[in-house]
Write a protein that holds these residues in place. Sequence first.
Motif, short mmCIF file in Angstrom:
data_model
loop_
_atom_site.label_atom_id
_atom_site.label_comp_id
_atom_site.label_asym_id
_atom_site.label_seq_id
_atom_site.Cartn_x
_atom_site.Cartn_y
_atom_site.Cartn_z
N VAL A 61 0.84 -1.20 0.00
CA VAL A 61 0.00 0.00 0.00
C VAL A 61 0.87 1.25 0.00
CG1 VAL A 61 -1.80 1.26 1.21
CG2 VAL A 61 -1.81 -1.23 1.22
N THR A 102 -8.26 8.10 -1.82
CA THR A 102 -7.89 6.88 -1.09
C THR A 102 -8.46 5.65 -1.78
OG1 THR A 102 -9.81 7.19 0.33
CG2 THR A 102 -7.71 8.05 1.11
N ALA A 107 -6.15 2.42 -2.59
CA ALA A 107 -6.57 1.09 -2.15
C ALA A 107 -6.72 0.15 -3.33
CB ALA A 107 -7.89 1.20 -1.39
N PHE A 139 -7.71 0.10 3.79
CA PHE A 139 -6.65 1.13 3.77
C PHE A 139 -6.61 1.86 5.10
CE2 PHE A 139 -5.41 5.54 3.38
CZ PHE A 139 -4.20 5.48 2.69
#
Lengths: 212, 212
Positions: A32, A50, A54, A64
């Motif tokens: 990640v 985000t 992810a 995440f």
Amino acid sequence: MGIGARGGHNACVTAIETTAPGLPAEGTRARVERAALDLFTLRGFEQVTTDEVADAAGISRRTFFRYFATKADAVWGDFAAHVARLEELLAATDPAQPVLASVCAAYVEVNDYAVAELPLLRERMLLILTEPALLAHSQLRFAEVDRVVARYVAGRSGAAATDLVPRLVAATTRAAATTAFEAWLADQRSALGTHLRQAFAELTAGFPGLLR
Amino acid sequence: MGIGARGGHNACVTAIETTAPGLPAEGTRARVERAALDLFTLRGFEQVTTDEVADAAGISRRTFFRYFATKADAVWGDFAAHVARLEELLAATDPAQPVLASVCAAYVEVNDYAVAELPLLRERMLLILTEPALLAHSQLRFAEVDRVVARYVAGRSGAAATDLVPRLVAATTRAAATTAFEAWLADQRSALGTHLRQAFAELTAGFPGLLR
DNA sequence: GAGGCTAATGACACCGGGTGCCACCGGGCA
DNA sequence: TGCCCGGTGGCACCCGGTGTCATTAGCCTC
């Protein structure tokens, strides 16, 4: 993707070995981090959601936020370990050396990275010091460093950690270190340690070049 | 208030003289600032929503964001004017005085508030330096100050504003000033100027008390 | 004085970061 | 086999922030 919906990391095209739900998830965090760093560097921190990070890492948005408390935290790596190492270095300093010199030396040593780590460090610091949202967030992370340094100075000088001088040393040395990082980022192929030492030399001498 | 809705500043109970839509809106900004400061101080920055601030000031949430770009900006007053005044003070310094001393003197002078303004200043700075979200945001505001100081030092010392020393002076003097503010907030009834002068004295002398 | 321009406003829908909750899945264990 | 448990995904929700549009009132012009 329907209106108002959020799209549950559907059919992640660029996914790299998706993990199973009940597995120990080896290296997921690192994966990640890489995805986040790549995307943020490529398109800018604010321009990447985000969801996209992810998705690129092959996990869901919800997951995440189980690895990172905030979007910004994904660029910091294991910063807590960094702070802990600084604390150890400070604890192991020679009591015969002046307090301020010990702090500067510890800063230089904790930032003495292996050559192989430098590109990653550069990428991280460039983001942190360039992207406004990350620069703002950095204050919270650096405050942890300040507390460690202030405690050390207080212990060595017989003052309280909340007194002016310990706080002052912590705040100014950290400011100097950050400025050295900026200088390092600005001119490619220079040594970070050199900038740090020069900055601390100026600071501890009271900026002798500015007597005019 | 229906589910999923946001409640358009309905029947603001504590409203203080609501303004009309087409009016010049005299003092609206000041009224919002007061409401924000009061609520943030009373219940904490994160615990108060922009809806509540807007409601307390008798305006809508949307209008709040026309006066302030972010929720955090509501606590800063006219900071741009503050920075501009610092820049003027620097421009008017005596060229015979050393550069570093001029910067410190300008910092002291720009923070020489009238007694009547001190409670407001205290409330603002306490929030800014205490609330994590505001502390993070402060980095963005203080960066403006740093640029002004770095430009001045560069101009006086014949360097570029992006060189190490001008940036270093800006970053460390600002760190010292912030620390002085913290000390001022910590012990009630002390003079801000005293803390500032003491912090700058330590900084410019290279922390003489830490030779051991 | 009627009509048009302008500035401030409020309602609304929307985006995106962040969170609480629950259902699910798989492995380890009794 | 049945149970527990940790990592996960989906979903609804909160809240900060923004674009758009309609409304309002003051003002200026004819």
